[in-house]
Design a protein around this motif. Structure first.
Motif, PDB file in Angstrom:
ATOM      1  N   ASP A   1      -1.815 -22.574  28.354  1.00  0.00           N
ATOM      2  CA  ASP A   1      -1.519 -22.560  26.863  1.00  0.00           C
ATOM      3  C   ASP A   1      -2.211 -21.062  25.973  1.00  0.00           C
ATOM      4  N   ALA A   2      -3.449 -20.983  26.485  1.00  0.00           N
ATOM      5  CA  ALA A   2      -3.883 -19.751  25.972  1.00  0.00           C
ATOM      6  C   ALA A   2      -3.093 -18.528  26.347  1.00  0.00           C
ATOM      7  N   ARG A   3      -2.694 -18.398  27.449  1.00  0.00           N
ATOM      8  CA  ARG A   3      -1.956 -17.290  28.273  1.00  0.00           C
ATOM      9  C   ARG A   3      -0.733 -17.333  27.328  1.00  0.00           C
ATOM     10  N   ASN A   4       0.165 -18.579  27.121  1.00  0.00           N
ATOM     11  CA  ASN A   4       1.492 -18.364  26.232  1.00  0.00           C
ATOM     12  C   ASN A   4       1.335 -18.219  24.915  1.00  0.00           C
ATOM     13  N   ARG A   5       0.141 -18.347  24.286  1.00  0.00           N
ATOM     14  CA  ARG A   5       0.089 -17.938  22.952  1.00  0.00           C
ATOM     15  C   ARG A   5      -0.130 -16.596  22.954  1.00  0.00           C
ATOM     16  N   PHE A   6      -1.017 -15.900  23.918  1.00  0.00           N
ATOM     17  CA  PHE A   6      -1.035 -14.462  23.843  1.00  0.00           C
ATOM     18  C   PHE A   6       0.457 -13.892  24.084  1.00  0.00           C
ATOM     19  N   LYS A   7       1.111 -14.398  24.913  1.00  0.00           N
ATOM     20  CA  LYS A   7       2.419 -13.880  25.151  1.00  0.00           C
ATOM     21  C   LYS A   7       3.212 -14.077  24.002  1.00  0.00           C
ATOM     22  N   GLN A   8       3.410 -15.204  23.454  1.00  0.00           N
ATOM     23  CA  GLN A   8       4.278 -15.402  22.238  1.00  0.00           C
ATOM     24  C   GLN A   8       3.770 -14.550  21.145  1.00  0.00           C
ATOM     25  N   HIS A   9       2.620 -14.147  20.755  1.00  0.00           N
ATOM     26  CA  HIS A   9       2.137 -13.287  19.710  1.00  0.00           C
ATOM     27  C   HIS A   9       2.881 -11.824  20.098  1.00  0.00           C
ATOM     28  N   LEU A  10       2.715 -11.431  21.323  1.00  0.00           N
ATOM     29  CA  LEU A  10       3.222  -9.999  21.433  1.00  0.00           C
ATOM     30  C   LEU A  10       4.852 -10.053  21.378  1.00  0.00           C
ATOM     31  N   ASP A  11       5.669 -11.110  21.815  1.00  0.00           N
ATOM     32  CA  ASP A  11       6.752 -11.207  21.583  1.00  0.00           C
ATOM     33  C   ASP A  11       7.504 -11.190  20.208  1.00  0.00           C
ATOM     34  N   SER A  12       6.334 -11.576  19.169  1.00  0.00           N
ATOM     35  CA  SER A  12       6.780 -11.847  17.868  1.00  0.00           C
ATOM     36  C   SER A  12       6.973 -10.346  17.339  1.00  0.00           C
ATOM     37  N   CYS A  13       6.533  -9.300  17.920  1.00  0.00           N
ATOM     38  CA  CYS A  13       6.680  -7.890  17.429  1.00  0.00           C
ATOM     39  C   CYS A  13       7.969  -7.508  17.744  1.00  0.00           C
ATOM     40  N   ASP A  14       8.694  -7.147  16.920  1.00  0.00           N
ATOM     41  CA  ASP A  14      10.092  -6.767  17.262  1.00  0.00           C
ATOM     42  C   ASP A  14      10.243  -5.347  17.225  1.00  0.00           C
ATOM     43  N   TRP A  15      10.557  -4.814  18.354  1.00  0.00           N
ATOM     44  CA  TRP A  15      10.308  -3.158  18.394  1.00  0.00           C
ATOM     45  C   TRP A  15      12.009  -2.974  18.908  1.00  0.00           C
ATOM     46  N   SER A  16      12.921  -3.797  18.559  1.00  0.00           N
ATOM     47  CA  SER A  16      14.280  -3.517  18.947  1.00  0.00           C
ATOM     48  C   SER A  16      14.817  -2.279  17.980  1.00  0.00           C
ATOM     49  N   GLU A  17      14.301  -1.994  16.905  1.00  0.00           N
ATOM     50  CA  GLU A  17      14.808  -0.980  15.771  1.00  0.00           C
ATOM     51  C   GLU A  17      13.766   0.134  15.987  1.00  0.00           C
ATOM     52  N   LEU A  18      13.058   0.248  17.108  1.00  0.00           N
ATOM     53  CA  LEU A  18      12.053   1.487  17.118  1.00  0.00           C
ATOM     54  C   LEU A  18      12.950   2.597  17.845  1.00  0.00           C
ATOM     55  N   THR A  19      13.253   3.537  16.943  1.00  0.00           N
ATOM     56  CA  THR A  19      14.084   4.909  17.164  1.00  0.00           C
ATOM     57  C   THR A  19      13.121   5.656  18.034  1.00  0.00           C
ATOM     58  N   ALA A  20      13.710   6.733  18.609  1.00  0.00           N
ATOM     59  CA  ALA A  20      13.170   7.835  19.164  1.00  0.00           C
ATOM     60  C   ALA A  20      12.027   8.498  18.666  1.00  0.00           C
ATOM     61  N   GLY A  21      12.445   8.812  17.411  1.00  0.00           N
ATOM     62  CA  GLY A  21      11.781   9.513  16.188  1.00  0.00           C
ATOM     63  C   GLY A  21      10.713   8.919  15.659  1.00  0.00           C
ATOM     64  N   ARG A  22      10.762   7.463  15.148  1.00  0.00           N
ATOM     65  CA  ARG A  22       9.739   6.671  15.028  1.00  0.00           C
ATOM     66  C   ARG A  22       8.594   6.602  16.189  1.00  0.00           C
ATOM     67  N   LYS A  23       9.065   6.150  17.302  1.00  0.00           N
ATOM     68  CA  LYS A  23       8.277   6.015  18.496  1.00  0.00           C
ATOM     69  C   LYS A  23       7.487   7.321  18.702  1.00  0.00           C
ATOM     70  N   ARG A  24       7.859   8.446  18.702  1.00  0.00           N
ATOM     71  CA  ARG A  24       7.301   9.721  18.791  1.00  0.00           C
ATOM     72  C   ARG A  24       6.238  10.164  17.895  1.00  0.00           C
ATOM     73  N   ILE A  25       6.421   9.842  16.389  1.00  0.00           N
ATOM     74  CA  ILE A  25       5.729   9.727  15.529  1.00  0.00           C
ATOM     75  C   ILE A  25       4.364   8.839  15.839  1.00  0.00           C
ATOM     76  N   LEU A  26       4.665   7.761  16.154  1.00  0.00           N
ATOM     77  CA  LEU A  26       3.518   6.837  16.143  1.00  0.00           C
ATOM     78  C   LEU A  26       2.674   7.177  17.532  1.00  0.00           C
ATOM     79  N   GLU A  27       3.233   7.582  18.580  1.00  0.00           N
ATOM     80  CA  GLU A  27       2.552   8.208  19.777  1.00  0.00           C
ATOM     81  C   GLU A  27       1.738   9.310  19.563  1.00  0.00           C
ATOM     82  N   VAL A  28       2.137  10.406  18.645  1.00  0.00           N
ATOM     83  CA  VAL A  28       1.667  11.486  18.318  1.00  0.00           C
ATOM     84  C   VAL A  28       0.553  11.353  17.423  1.00  0.00           C
ATOM     85  N   PHE A  29       0.823  10.323  16.497  1.00  0.00           N
ATOM     86  CA  PHE A  29      -0.534   9.855  15.652  1.00  0.00           C
ATOM     87  C   PHE A  29      -1.607   9.414  16.426  1.00  0.00           C
TER      88      PHE A  29
END
Length: 232
Positions: free
Chosen positions: A9-37
């Motif tokens: 259950d603890a592992r599943n809650r851990f995974k569910q929280h990660l899956d709740s972060c939607d990165w489907s609209e993370l463009t290459a430009g946004r990703k680069r800015i985050l990683e550079v920061f």
């Protein structure tokens, strides 16, 4: 062998929280800015990274940063930290996801956290910003609650894993173990070699088990002179 329900259950809650972060609209430009920061903040410090510096290092115009992140610096900070803990969390999940033996689960969990903490520079930045926010309160209230929820899930995973191998520990003991792992870049002194990282991860596992089994008494608070006078 299967893992106890509490640990699953603890592992599943851990995974569910990660899956709740939607990165489907993370463009290459946004990703680069985050990683550079994250890279700049890890090297130069959080306060030293200005929008102008970020734009220069990301090879974009300052105006385009606001196009990607309309709320500016505060949005970049939140999203970059969320991006980091998502990547960090999935790396931990990958290390423990297929393990069905409780003893091996604990070792894999500790080893994975130690490796990630030491080999990913942004991990120290994450810890620093969380501590700074505890004092200065510069993060948005909603995001601060998200961080607290995330840390609670991490602690819950450690606590359930400890219980699965026979240790009934409170959050204080879990926090001590997690703090030991958080400080891995200090005591591990990694030289960049893969074999050295293996050795550090093994040492972290040994120390974590010693911390689980060590007796834990309450620390005695020193009586102040004023309190002594009142007692007299």
């Amino acid at each position: 062998m299967t893992l106890p329900t509490l640990l699953c259950d603890a592992r599943n809650r851990f995974k569910q929280h990660l899956d709740s972060c939607d990165w489907s609209e993370l463009t290459a430009g946004r990703k680069r800015i985050l990683e550079v920061f994250l890279r700049l903040a890890s090297i130069e410090g959080y306060s030293a990274v200005t929008m102008r510096t970020l734009a220069k290092e990301a090879s974009v115009k300052a105006a385009s940063i606001y196009f990607h992140f309309p709320d500016g610096r505060s949005e970049i900070v939140c999203q970059s930290l969320r991006w980091h803990y998502s990547n960090w969390g999935y790396s931990i999940l990958q290390a423990i996801d297929k393990i069905s033996e409780p003893e091996l689960f604990w070792d894999a969990l500790v080893s994975a956290v130690a490796r990630s903490q030491i080999s990913i520079p942004a991990s120290d930045l994450w810890d620093l910003l969380v501590r700074m926010d505890r004092v200065g309160g510069f993060l948005e209230v909603e995001f601060r609650q998200e961080i607290d929820d995330w840390l609670d899930l991490c602690a819950g995973l450690f606590q359930a894993s400890a219980a699965a191998i026979g240790y009934t520990v409170d959050r204080g003991r879990v926090n001590m173990i997690m703090s030991m792992l958080d400080a891995g870049s200090n005591w591990g002194q990694w030289n960049g070699d893969a074999a050295d990282l293996d050795a550090i991860a093994e040492q972290a596992t040994i120390v974590s088990r010693a911390m689980l089994s060590a007796p834990m008494g309450r620390l005695k608070r020193t009586t102040t002179p004023d309190e002594v006078a009142k007692q007299e």
